[in-house]
Motif scaffolding. Structure first.
Motif, PDB file in Angstrom:
ATOM      1  N   ARG A  23      -5.733   9.582  -1.795  1.00 10.19           N
ATOM      2  CA  ARG A  23      -5.933   8.396  -2.629  1.00 10.19           C
ATOM      3  C   ARG A  23      -4.910   7.352  -2.241  1.00 10.19           C
ATOM      4  NH1 ARG A  23      -5.700   7.158  -9.133  1.00 10.19           N
ATOM      5  NH2 ARG A  23      -3.443   7.353  -8.797  1.00 10.19           N
ATOM      6  N   GLU A  30       0.835  -1.201   0.000  1.00  7.99           N
ATOM      7  CA  GLU A  30       0.000   0.000   0.000  1.00  7.99           C
ATOM      8  C   GLU A  30       0.871   1.253   0.000  1.00  7.99           C
ATOM      9  OE1 GLU A  30      -2.183  -2.864   2.946  1.00  7.99           O
ATOM     10  OE2 GLU A  30      -0.131  -2.224   2.524  1.00  7.99           O
ATOM     11  N   THR A  90      -3.065  -2.930  -9.750  1.00  8.26           N
ATOM     12  CA  THR A  90      -3.237  -1.932  -8.698  1.00  8.26           C
ATOM     13  C   THR A  90      -4.712  -1.715  -8.392  1.00  8.26           C
ATOM     14  OG1 THR A  90      -1.179  -0.823  -9.330  1.00  8.26           O
ATOM     15  CG2 THR A  90      -2.732   0.436  -8.000  1.00  8.26           C
ATOM     16  N   TYR A 124      -7.204   0.983  -6.037  1.00  7.23           N
ATOM     17  CA  TYR A 124      -7.169   2.328  -5.459  1.00  7.23           C
ATOM     18  C   TYR A 124      -8.328   2.517  -4.483  1.00  7.23           C
ATOM     19  CZ  TYR A 124      -4.333   3.021  -9.656  1.00  7.23           C
ATOM     20  OH  TYR A 124      -3.387   2.905 -10.644  1.00  7.23           O
ATOM     21  N   SER A 161      -3.186   3.639  -2.811  1.00  9.31           N
ATOM     22  CA  SER A 161      -2.914   2.671  -3.872  1.00  9.31           C
ATOM     23  C   SER A 161      -2.406   1.381  -3.248  1.00  9.31           C
ATOM     24  CB  SER A 161      -1.856   3.202  -4.845  1.00  9.31           C
ATOM     25  OG  SER A 161      -2.273   4.393  -5.468  1.00  9.31           O
ATOM     26  N   GLY A 202       0.299   5.941  -0.229  1.00  8.46           N
ATOM     27  CA  GLY A 202      -0.622   7.063  -0.359  1.00  8.46           C
ATOM     28  C   GLY A 202      -1.202   7.571   0.941  1.00  8.46           C
ATOM     29  N   GLN A 232     -10.059   6.043  -3.367  1.00 10.16           N
ATOM     30  CA  GLN A 232     -10.171   7.501  -3.340  1.00 10.16           C
ATOM     31  C   GLN A 232     -11.039   7.886  -2.157  1.00 10.16           C
ATOM     32  OE1 GLN A 232      -8.765   9.940  -5.393  1.00 10.16           O
ATOM     33  NE2 GLN A 232      -9.621  11.336  -3.864  1.00 10.16           N
ATOM     34  N   ARG A 260      -9.961  -0.331  -9.688  1.00 11.91           N
ATOM     35  CA  ARG A 260      -8.780  -1.158  -9.936  1.00 11.91           C
ATOM     36  C   ARG A 260      -8.357  -1.030 -11.392  1.00 11.91           C
ATOM     37  NH1 ARG A 260     -10.262  -7.056  -8.362  1.00 11.91           N
ATOM     38  NH2 ARG A 260      -8.171  -7.510  -9.179  1.00 11.91           N
TER      39      ARG A 260
END
Length: 121
Positions: A19, A6, A78, A80, A21, A8, A82, A72
């Motif tokens: 966000r 992970e 990856t 995400y 990731s 962010g 948000q 994704r």
């Protein structure tokens, strides 16, 4: 075997955005549903959001619905998260996980190391 990393996390004021990731190693990423969970100090790990292997289905905890969006990119291995309109109660270590499309932590097979999110009032 899937390894998840992970990134962010950070500190933000209430009302702000971050966000997250989560990047996976290995070629089997697209076979798994992906989930985000969080754990605040002194509390149990709780479900945040999940997305199906193809990305067409998503499911959120009521506490984040309308504020958080999971997505994704299978080409980039990856997923995400948000996070908008953040609140102090969103403060926690956030974990991504690979497994079943469900809101139960014990149905996920692989976990990342976590990233800290701190929201100040």
């Amino acid at each position: 075997q899937v390894q998840l990393v992970e990134s962010g996390g950070g500190s933000v004021q209430a009302g702000g955005s971050l966000r997250l990731s989560c990047t996976a190693s290995g070629s089997t990423f697209s076979r798994y549903a992906m989930g985000w969970f969080r754990q605040a100090p002194g509390k149990e790990r709780e479900f945040v959001a999940t997305i199906s292997w193809g990305g067409s289905n998503t499911y959120y905890a009521d506490s984040v619905k309308g504020r958080f969006t999971i997505s994704r990119d299978n080409a980039k291995n990856t997923v995400y998260l948000q996070m908008n309109s953040l609140k102090p109660e969103d403060t926690a270590v956030y974990y991504c996980a690979a497994g079943a499309y469900i809101n139960k932590a014990n149905e996920y097979d692989y976990w990342g190391q976590g990233t800290q999110v701190t929201v100040s009032s």
